[in-house]
Design an enzyme around this catalytic site. Structure first.
Site, PDB file in Angstrom:
ATOM      1  N   TYR A 196       0.820  -1.220   0.000  1.00  0.00           N
ATOM      2  CA  TYR A 196       0.000   0.000   0.000  1.00  0.00           C
ATOM      3  C   TYR A 196       0.854   1.270   0.000  1.00  0.00           C
ATOM      4  O   TYR A 196       0.448   2.282  -0.575  1.00  0.00           O
ATOM      5  CB  TYR A 196      -0.995  -0.023   1.178  1.00  0.00           C
ATOM      6  CG  TYR A 196      -2.089  -1.033   0.913  1.00  0.00           C
ATOM      7  CD1 TYR A 196      -3.074  -0.760  -0.038  1.00  0.00           C
ATOM      8  CD2 TYR A 196      -2.096  -2.270   1.528  1.00  0.00           C
ATOM      9  CE1 TYR A 196      -4.050  -1.699  -0.334  1.00  0.00           C
ATOM     10  CE2 TYR A 196      -3.070  -3.219   1.238  1.00  0.00           C
ATOM     11  CZ  TYR A 196      -4.038  -2.922   0.308  1.00  0.00           C
ATOM     12  OH  TYR A 196      -5.001  -3.857  -0.002  1.00  0.00           O
ATOM     13  N   HIS A 249     -14.706   0.550  -0.768  1.00  0.00           N
ATOM     14  CA  HIS A 249     -13.540  -0.291  -0.460  1.00  0.00           C
ATOM     15  C   HIS A 249     -12.454   0.487   0.294  1.00  0.00           C
ATOM     16  O   HIS A 249     -11.307   0.054   0.341  1.00  0.00           O
ATOM     17  CB  HIS A 249     -12.959  -0.906  -1.735  1.00  0.00           C
ATOM     18  CG  HIS A 249     -13.825  -1.986  -2.326  1.00  0.00           C
ATOM     19  ND1 HIS A 249     -13.645  -2.498  -3.594  1.00  0.00           N
ATOM     20  CD2 HIS A 249     -14.893  -2.657  -1.802  1.00  0.00           C
ATOM     21  CE1 HIS A 249     -14.569  -3.432  -3.827  1.00  0.00           C
ATOM     22  NE2 HIS A 249     -15.340  -3.541  -2.765  1.00  0.00           N
ATOM     23  N   ASN A 264     -17.596   0.169 -20.531  1.00  0.00           N
ATOM     24  CA  ASN A 264     -16.394  -0.614 -20.231  1.00  0.00           C
ATOM     25  C   ASN A 264     -15.606  -0.867 -21.512  1.00  0.00           C
ATOM     26  O   ASN A 264     -16.162  -0.848 -22.607  1.00  0.00           O
ATOM     27  CB  ASN A 264     -16.796  -1.958 -19.597  1.00  0.00           C
ATOM     28  CG  ASN A 264     -15.731  -2.507 -18.672  1.00  0.00           C
ATOM     29  OD1 ASN A 264     -15.453  -1.915 -17.634  1.00  0.00           O
ATOM     30  ND2 ASN A 264     -15.117  -3.604 -19.039  1.00  0.00           N
ATOM     31  N   LEU A 265     -14.320  -1.117 -21.330  1.00  0.00           N
ATOM     32  CA  LEU A 265     -13.448  -1.398 -22.474  1.00  0.00           C
ATOM     33  C   LEU A 265     -13.881  -2.651 -23.212  1.00  0.00           C
ATOM     34  O   LEU A 265     -13.693  -2.794 -24.411  1.00  0.00           O
ATOM     35  CB  LEU A 265     -12.016  -1.568 -21.942  1.00  0.00           C
ATOM     36  CG  LEU A 265     -10.839  -1.364 -22.864  1.00  0.00           C
ATOM     37  CD1 LEU A 265     -10.920  -0.029 -23.579  1.00  0.00           C
ATOM     38  CD2 LEU A 265      -9.539  -1.458 -22.069  1.00  0.00           C
ATOM     39  N   GLU A 266     -14.470  -3.572 -22.496  1.00  0.00           N
ATOM     40  CA  GLU A 266     -14.864  -4.855 -23.092  1.00  0.00           C
ATOM     41  C   GLU A 266     -16.122  -5.362 -22.383  1.00  0.00           C
ATOM     42  O   GLU A 266     -16.504  -4.824 -21.348  1.00  0.00           O
ATOM     43  CB  GLU A 266     -13.725  -5.869 -22.899  1.00  0.00           C
ATOM     44  CG  GLU A 266     -13.382  -6.027 -21.432  1.00  0.00           C
ATOM     45  CD  GLU A 266     -12.067  -6.749 -21.157  1.00  0.00           C
ATOM     46  OE1 GLU A 266     -11.339  -7.057 -22.112  1.00  0.00           O
ATOM     47  OE2 GLU A 266     -11.804  -7.000 -19.975  1.00  0.00           O
TER      48      GLU A 266
HETATM   49  P1  OAD Z   1     -10.848  -4.897 -12.455  1.00  0.00           P
HETATM   50  O1  OAD Z   1      -9.389  -4.772 -12.686  1.00  0.00           O
HETATM   51  O2  OAD Z   1     -11.358  -6.224 -12.032  1.00  0.00           O
HETATM   52  O3  OAD Z   1     -11.643  -4.491 -13.769  1.00  0.00           O
HETATM   53  C1  OAD Z   1     -11.362  -3.307 -14.457  1.00  0.00           C
HETATM   54  C2  OAD Z   1     -12.293  -3.238 -15.645  1.00  0.00           C
HETATM   55  O4  OAD Z   1     -12.042  -2.012 -16.309  1.00  0.00           O
HETATM   56  C3  OAD Z   1     -12.091  -4.351 -16.672  1.00  0.00           C
HETATM   57  O5  OAD Z   1     -13.360  -4.890 -17.050  1.00  0.00           O
HETATM   58  C4  OAD Z   1     -11.430  -3.642 -17.864  1.00  0.00           C
HETATM   59  O6  OAD Z   1     -11.847  -4.167 -19.107  1.00  0.00           O
HETATM   60  C5  OAD Z   1     -11.971  -2.237 -17.696  1.00  0.00           C
HETATM   61  N1  OAD Z   1     -11.090  -1.185 -18.249  1.00  0.00           N
HETATM   62  C6  OAD Z   1      -9.727  -1.160 -18.326  1.00  0.00           C
HETATM   63  N2  OAD Z   1      -9.298  -0.019 -18.865  1.00  0.00           N
HETATM   64  C7  OAD Z   1     -10.406   0.717 -19.152  1.00  0.00           C
HETATM   65  C8  OAD Z   1     -10.635   1.999 -19.739  1.00  0.00           C
HETATM   66  N3  OAD Z   1      -9.621   2.774 -20.137  1.00  0.00           N
HETATM   67  N4  OAD Z   1     -11.915   2.432 -19.883  1.00  0.00           N
HETATM   68  C9  OAD Z   1     -12.953   1.651 -19.484  1.00  0.00           C
HETATM   69  N5  OAD Z   1     -12.809   0.433 -18.930  1.00  0.00           N
HETATM   70  C10 OAD Z   1     -11.554  -0.037 -18.749  1.00  0.00           C
HETATM   71  O7  OAD Z   1     -11.235  -3.735 -11.404  1.00  0.00           O
HETATM   72  P2  OAD Z   1     -12.539  -3.570 -10.511  1.00  0.00           P
HETATM   73  O8  OAD Z   1     -13.737  -4.106 -11.203  1.00  0.00           O
HETATM   74  O9  OAD Z   1     -12.556  -2.173 -10.030  1.00  0.00           O
HETATM   75  O10 OAD Z   1     -11.200  -4.716  -4.392  1.00  0.00           O
HETATM   76  O11 OAD Z   1     -12.189  -4.506  -9.294  1.00  0.00           O
HETATM   77  C11 OAD Z   1     -13.098  -4.611  -8.240  1.00  0.00           C
HETATM   78  C12 OAD Z   1     -12.377  -4.851  -6.957  1.00  0.00           C
HETATM   79  O12 OAD Z   1     -11.552  -5.993  -7.077  1.00  0.00           O
HETATM   80  C13 OAD Z   1     -11.430  -3.768  -6.552  1.00  0.00           C
HETATM   81  O13 OAD Z   1     -12.037  -2.676  -5.913  1.00  0.00           O
HETATM   82  C14 OAD Z   1     -10.512  -4.466  -5.620  1.00  0.00           C
HETATM   83  C15 OAD Z   1     -10.299  -5.745  -6.411  1.00  0.00           C
HETATM   84  O14 OAD Z   1      -9.983  -6.833  -5.692  1.00  0.00           O
HETATM   85  C16 OAD Z   1     -10.562  -4.601  -3.225  1.00  0.00           C
HETATM   86  O15 OAD Z   1      -9.399  -4.251  -3.148  1.00  0.00           O
HETATM   87  C17 OAD Z   1     -11.406  -4.909  -2.036  1.00  0.00           C
END
Ligand code: OAD
Length: 234
Positions: free
Chosen positions: A53, A106, A199-201
């Site tokens: 962190y 979070h 979302n990107l995908e």
């Molecule tokens: P993820 O890393 O799981 O997902 C990120 C999403 O953003 C993916 O679906 C990518 O395709 C999309 N993405 C990437 N670049 C992008 C862009 N430029 N524009 C739009 N979309 C884009 O992240 P989270 O869903 O936030 O929890 O993850 C959820 C939680 O899992 C986090 O808060 C964290 C993690 O474990 C804790 O730490 C408790």
């Protein structure tokens, strides 16, 4: 006026230079994120968890909010208290763009919490195993103010209340794999909301949405905001 509920994830901060969890395969220096982001990991190896962190905190101080964060501020100015923003992100880029009342379910990287007295305070520097709590004076009791795997996300009562009353639910840059956030879209739908995903995908939960906008957040979010602003002025 319609009520908008926005959920953001790591994808909205990706173009600011913060890696998403999925980008990094859920790994940090060879460790699974689950191995450094749990209460158990902190109990066994607090130095490692603090290092994880501390590095993320110092990196956060070098990046800036992007066009997607700024666009949401425009939307908040129009919708005021009719807009709720819940983020899974622990960065402060929404706030630095000018957003107020951001709900960090979070936790926040720029805050620390004392495990002895429970006081949460600002933190822009390193935390270590000898850090002293400014409030109770205990040494070695500080932890990042982050919700780890296995811990209860913050503000859940208020979040469920807002989901119940949302007319439009918008998910931005989240993979929809981590619960409870991954279940918010369905919950809002049950209460009658229109669902939009940017979302990107495609994601595991894309089929639940009424509309999927594919692309980079810095392009799709400003366009979506323009559309929603026009909707209220017509
Ligand atoms: P993820 O890393 O799981 O997902 C990120 C999403 O953003 C993916 O679906 C990518 O395709 C999309 N993405 C990437 N670049 C992008 C862009 N430029 N524009 C739009 N979309 C884009 O992240 P989270 O869903 O936030 O929890 O993850 C959820 C939680 O899992 C986090 O808060 C964290 C993690 O474990 C804790 O730490 C408790």
């Amino acid at each position: 006026m319609q009520r908008i509920f926005i959920l953001t994830g790591a994808g909205i901060s990706a173009e600011s230079g913060l890696r998403t969890f999925r980008d990094s395969d859920g790994l940090w220096e060879g460790h699974k994120v689950e191995e450094v982001a749990t209460p158990g990991a902190f109990a066994v190896n607090p130095e490692l968890v603090h290092d994880f962190y501390n590095m993320r905190r110092s990196q956060l101080l070098t990046v800036q909010p992007n066009l997607a964060h700024h666009a949401l501020v425009r939307l908040q100015r129009k919708y005021g208290e009719h807009l709720t923003l819940v983020t899974q992100n622990v960065d402060d880029l929404h706030e630095r763009a000018g957003m107020s009342d951001v709900m960090h379910m979070h936790g926040e990287l720029l805050k620390k919490r004392c495990t002895s007295c429970g006081v949460v305070s600002d933190c822009v520097s390193r935390i270590g195993i000898h850090t002293i709590c400014d409030d109770c004076g205990h040494e070695g009791t500080m932890r990042p103010h982050i919700v780890w795997f296995g811990e209860m996300p913050l503000l859940m009562d208020e979040i469920h209340h807002q989901l119940m009353h949302a007319d439009i639910f918008i998910s931005i840059g989240t993979s929809g794999v981590v619960y409870p956030a991954a279940g918010f879209a369905e919950e809002a739908k049950r209460h009658g909301a229109r669902l939009i995903e940017a979302n990107l995908e495609g994601t595991d939960i894309s089929p639940v949405f009424d509309e999927h906008i594919q692309g980079a957040a810095t392009e799709t979010v400003p366009e979506l905001v323009e559309r929603l602003v026009k909707e209220i002025s017509t």
